[in-house]
Design a protein around this motif. Structure first.
Motif, PDB file in Angstrom:
ATOM      1  N   SER A 119       0.830  -1.207   0.000  1.00  0.00           N
ATOM      2  CA  SER A 119       0.000   0.000   0.000  1.00  0.00           C
ATOM      3  C   SER A 119       0.863   1.255   0.000  1.00  0.00           C
ATOM      4  CB  SER A 119      -0.921   0.008   1.222  1.00  0.00           C
ATOM      5  OG  SER A 119      -0.166   0.156   2.395  1.00  0.00           O
ATOM      6  N   ALA A 120       2.082   1.139   0.538  1.00  0.00           N
ATOM      7  CA  ALA A 120       2.977   2.304   0.563  1.00  0.00           C
ATOM      8  C   ALA A 120       3.824   2.367  -0.701  1.00  0.00           C
ATOM      9  CB  ALA A 120       3.863   2.247   1.799  1.00  0.00           C
ATOM     10  N   ALA A 121       4.458   1.253  -1.042  1.00  0.00           N
ATOM     11  CA  ALA A 121       5.332   1.245  -2.210  1.00  0.00           C
ATOM     12  C   ALA A 121       5.489  -0.177  -2.726  1.00  0.00           C
ATOM     13  CB  ALA A 121       6.695   1.821  -1.843  1.00  0.00           C
ATOM     14  N   GLY A 122       5.174  -0.386  -3.994  1.00  0.00           N
ATOM     15  CA  GLY A 122       5.378  -1.701  -4.603  1.00  0.00           C
ATOM     16  C   GLY A 122       6.823  -1.837  -5.037  1.00  0.00           C
ATOM     17  N   SER A 123       7.160  -2.984  -5.601  1.00  0.00           N
ATOM     18  CA  SER A 123       8.533  -3.213  -6.031  1.00  0.00           C
ATOM     19  C   SER A 123       8.918  -2.212  -7.125  1.00  0.00           C
ATOM     20  CB  SER A 123       8.639  -4.651  -6.553  1.00  0.00           C
ATOM     21  OG  SER A 123       9.975  -4.956  -6.769  1.00  0.00           O
ATOM     22  N   VAL A 154      20.406   2.136  -7.864  1.00  0.00           N
ATOM     23  CA  VAL A 154      19.076   1.541  -7.706  1.00  0.00           C
ATOM     24  C   VAL A 154      18.085   2.661  -8.016  1.00  0.00           C
ATOM     25  CG1 VAL A 154      17.465   0.444  -6.093  1.00  0.00           C
ATOM     26  CG2 VAL A 154      19.920  -0.041  -5.918  1.00  0.00           C
ATOM     27  N   MET A 155      17.318   2.486  -9.090  1.00  0.00           N
ATOM     28  CA  MET A 155      16.390   3.533  -9.508  1.00  0.00           C
ATOM     29  C   MET A 155      14.974   3.164  -9.069  1.00  0.00           C
ATOM     30  SD  MET A 155      18.571   5.435 -11.014  1.00  0.00           S
ATOM     31  CE  MET A 155      17.870   6.632 -12.107  1.00  0.00           C
ATOM     32  N   LEU A 156      14.348   4.056  -8.336  1.00  0.00           N
ATOM     33  CA  LEU A 156      12.993   3.790  -7.837  1.00  0.00           C
ATOM     34  C   LEU A 156      12.059   4.891  -8.329  1.00  0.00           C
ATOM     35  CD1 LEU A 156      14.074   2.935  -4.195  1.00  0.00           C
ATOM     36  CD2 LEU A 156      13.312   1.284  -5.886  1.00  0.00           C
ATOM     37  N   GLU A 157      10.892   4.491  -8.783  1.00  0.00           N
ATOM     38  CA  GLU A 157       9.929   5.475  -9.278  1.00  0.00           C
ATOM     39  C   GLU A 157       9.122   6.022  -8.101  1.00  0.00           C
ATOM     40  OE1 GLU A 157       7.167   4.029 -12.213  1.00  0.00           O
ATOM     41  OE2 GLU A 157       5.996   5.872 -12.027  1.00  0.00           O
ATOM     42  N   LEU A 173      11.718  10.402   5.252  1.00  0.00           N
ATOM     43  CA  LEU A 173      11.392   8.990   5.079  1.00  0.00           C
ATOM     44  C   LEU A 173      11.391   8.589   3.605  1.00  0.00           C
ATOM     45  CD1 LEU A 173      10.692   6.884   7.212  1.00  0.00           C
ATOM     46  CD2 LEU A 173       8.281   7.284   6.738  1.00  0.00           C
ATOM     47  N   ILE A 174      11.991   7.428   3.331  1.00  0.00           N
ATOM     48  CA  ILE A 174      11.878   6.807   2.008  1.00  0.00           C
ATOM     49  C   ILE A 174      11.299   5.426   2.258  1.00  0.00           C
ATOM     50  CG2 ILE A 174      13.133   5.952  -0.004  1.00  0.00           C
ATOM     51  CD1 ILE A 174      15.245   8.070   0.450  1.00  0.00           C
ATOM     52  N   VAL A 175      10.101   5.177   1.750  1.00  0.00           N
ATOM     53  CA  VAL A 175       9.466   3.866   1.941  1.00  0.00           C
ATOM     54  C   VAL A 175       9.628   3.075   0.654  1.00  0.00           C
ATOM     55  CG1 VAL A 175       7.340   2.664   2.545  1.00  0.00           C
ATOM     56  CG2 VAL A 175       7.800   4.897   3.521  1.00  0.00           C
ATOM     57  N   ILE A 176      10.209   1.890   0.782  1.00  0.00           N
ATOM     58  CA  ILE A 176      10.410   1.045  -0.406  1.00  0.00           C
ATOM     59  C   ILE A 176       9.874  -0.354  -0.104  1.00  0.00           C
ATOM     60  CG2 ILE A 176      12.381   2.339  -1.269  1.00  0.00           C
ATOM     61  CD1 ILE A 176      14.256   0.324  -0.038  1.00  0.00           C
ATOM     62  N   SER A 177       9.869  -1.209  -1.087  1.00  0.00           N
ATOM     63  CA  SER A 177       9.357  -2.568  -0.867  1.00  0.00           C
ATOM     64  C   SER A 177      10.425  -3.400  -0.151  1.00  0.00           C
ATOM     65  CB  SER A 177       9.006  -3.212  -2.210  1.00  0.00           C
ATOM     66  OG  SER A 177      10.215  -3.481  -2.905  1.00  0.00           O
ATOM     67  N   PRO A 178      10.031  -4.484   0.539  1.00  0.00           N
ATOM     68  CA  PRO A 178      11.025  -5.319   1.231  1.00  0.00           C
ATOM     69  C   PRO A 178      12.090  -5.873   0.271  1.00  0.00           C
ATOM     70  CG  PRO A 178       8.798  -5.843   1.988  1.00  0.00           C
ATOM     71  CD  PRO A 178       8.650  -4.890   0.848  1.00  0.00           C
ATOM     72  N   ASP A 179      11.672  -6.227  -0.967  1.00  0.00           N
ATOM     73  CA  ASP A 179      12.650  -6.760  -1.946  1.00  0.00           C
ATOM     74  C   ASP A 179      13.714  -5.717  -2.265  1.00  0.00           C
ATOM     75  OD1 ASP A 179      11.351  -9.117  -2.059  1.00  0.00           O
ATOM     76  OD2 ASP A 179      10.237  -8.671  -3.913  1.00  0.00           O
ATOM     77  N   ASP A 180      13.250  -4.482  -2.508  1.00  0.00           N
ATOM     78  CA  ASP A 180      14.203  -3.398  -2.811  1.00  0.00           C
ATOM     79  C   ASP A 180      15.099  -3.109  -1.607  1.00  0.00           C
ATOM     80  OD1 ASP A 180      13.330  -3.023  -5.400  1.00  0.00           O
ATOM     81  OD2 ASP A 180      11.742  -1.631  -4.797  1.00  0.00           O
TER      82      ASP A 180
END
Lengths: 378, 94
Positions: A119-123, A154-157, A173-180
């Motif tokens: 809900s916060a950030a997908g992969s 590592v590029m994140l959209e 705060l930077i919220v990313i997915s667990p995989d990232d």
């Protein structure tokens, strides 16, 4: 208008004229007095508002955080602990938290990186605080470049930018997915930074914590009440800056009071002698000095309080912000929700107005009770 | 108008402003927005008051001696360390 009221107005009239005769001295006294009240009131408003915000925001904090200690330092928690803790009666959920810090070599800022759910950030996507967006000049849809543990980019959209209203929690705060998160830091699989535990009945928190410690002796539970208490005592009067502000303000008041209580200038004694010789009663002279103290201290108190409110709640306390900012490159510009604690204002009033007014009257009472001739010849 | 009346009116006006501040604060408390839902899912434990040091960014998660833990003979040198008290809460003891 009755006689008593007329008498007070006349004496106040004389007081104002007397204060204006020594305009430079009294205006500088008022300015200094106002500055001291302003600093003290700003501190009161700032700390009270911050504590209130902390109490409201941290109401959503986990019931308990479980950390693991290794050789006296906080270490990663094996995810195996989750099942063991979830079995404890009363525990409704155990959630591993993945979070850490990212030093941005581009501008020297420190970010807090957390792994969130979808809900916060997908992969490949991220949600960032407005402070991060401003520091990097980013907008929704842009790419946020981060440098991985192996120096690969590592590029994140950017999917979401948290609103400025949440700066007090999420500016950096930077919220990313667990995989990232695992990929970015080479974070070991099967480990978590700490565990967020939810307990059904808050009264059972201490019992659950005892069971966790007995089952996992290297663990350290931090209860929600401890987190909240940290913020209630965070700007304690023993803190360096607080002590400095309080000590300098109190010293200033002692100097004011000392200056007044140690006696009157020859000019003031002469004035009292003249007033008495032309028929003023001792009570009239005391009333004059009472009004003199009130005019200076009440004006300073009221104006100082209004200016302090504007400083903290409309200008975001720039004087304290400099101290909080320190060497931070990313500094959250949070707007505190105003709080006025009437009890604290009353304490401030009795600490500032009453001692000064009393200290003004006492030496005058001594001068006013002696013979007018002696007072004039002093 | 007499100077004394001018002063009383001025003081009354500033006093009224002080009273209005209290009303303004109460109103602002009512108007404060709900927390961002995404924040609630993250289980945040600390306020972002300063970002210069880990123990002032997350004081509730840090040890009391964290400022002196970085390397042998380390000294606390971050300015925010003088403003934000170290964690004095008694950690849970079994």
């Amino acid at each position: 208008m009755n006689n008593s009221m007329e008498r007070h107005l006349n004496i106040l009239e004389f007081t104002l004229a007397s204060l204006l005769r020594r305009k430079a001295k009294n205006l500088s006294l008022l300015a200094m007095y106002l500055l001291v009240v302003f600093m003290l009131a700003s501190l009161l408003f700032f700390v009270t508002a911050l504590k209130r915000e902390a109490a409201i925001i941290l109401n959503d904090a986990p019931d308990m955080i479980v950390q693991r200690l290794m050789a006296g330092r906080q270490d990663l928690v094996p995810v195996d602990y989750v099942a063991g803790i979830a079995q404890i009666k009363g525990v409704t959920a155990v959630r591993p938290r993945l979070w850490g810090y990212y030093y941005d070599a581009l501008n020297g800022a420190n970010f807090t990186i957390m792994a969130g759910d979808d809900s916060a950030a997908g992969s490949g996507k991220t949600a960032i605080g407005s402070g991060v967006a401003k520091t990097r000049n980013l907008m929704v849809g842009d790419l946020l470049p981060l440098i991985g543990y192996d120096k690969s980019p590592v590029m994140l959209e950017i999917g979401t930018i948290f609103p400025s209203a949440s700066d007090l929690i999420a500016a950096d705060l930077i919220v990313i997915s667990p995989d990232d998160f695992h990929h970015l830091f080479n974070f070991p699989a099967g480990q978590a930074t700490d565990l967020a535990v939810t307990v059904r009945n808050p009264k059972e928190l201490a019992t659950v914590a005892a069971k966790i410690v007995s089952r996992f002796p290297d663990s350290r539970p931090i209860l929600k009440s401890e987190i909240q208490r940290t913020y209630q005592s965070i700007f304690d009067w023993r803190g360096g800056m607080m002590l400095l502000v309080l000590a300098s303000s109190l010293l200033s008041f002692i100097i004011f009071a000392w200056d007044k209580a140690t006696g009157l200038s020859a000019e003031e004694r002469k004035e009292i002698g003249i007033l008495k010789s032309i028929g003023w009663e001792t009570s009239d002279v005391l009333l004059l000095k009472f009004w003199e103290g009130i005019v200076i201290s009440l004006t300073a108190f009221l104006l100082g309080t209004v200016l302090a409110y504007g400083h903290v709640f409309f200008l975001s306390a720039p004087l304290f912000a400099q101290a909080l900012k320190g060497w931070s490159v990313l500094y959250p510009h949070f707007r505190l929700v105003p709080v006025v604690d009437v009890y604290q204002l009353a304490v401030l009033f009795f600490l500032t107005v009453v001692p000064y007014t009393t200290a003004t009257i006492i030496p005058c009472w001594r001068a006013a009770t002696i013979d007018p001739d002696a007072a004039m010849r002093y | 108008m007499r100077r004394s009346l001018q002063y009383i009116l001025f003081t009354a006006a500033v006093f009224a402003v002080v009273l209005l501040l209290s009303l303004h604060a109460r109103n602002a408390q009512h108007r404060r927005g709900d927390p961002v839902p995404q924040m609630q899912n993250l289980h945040v434990t600390d306020l972002c008051l300063t970002t210069e040091a880990r123990y002032t960014r997350h004081p509730s998660m840090a040890d009391r001696h964290a400022p002196f833990q970085e390397h042998p003979l380390t000294l606390e040198h971050f300015p925010s360390g003088s403003l934000i008290m170290p964690n004095l809460a008694d950690r849970y003891k079994p």
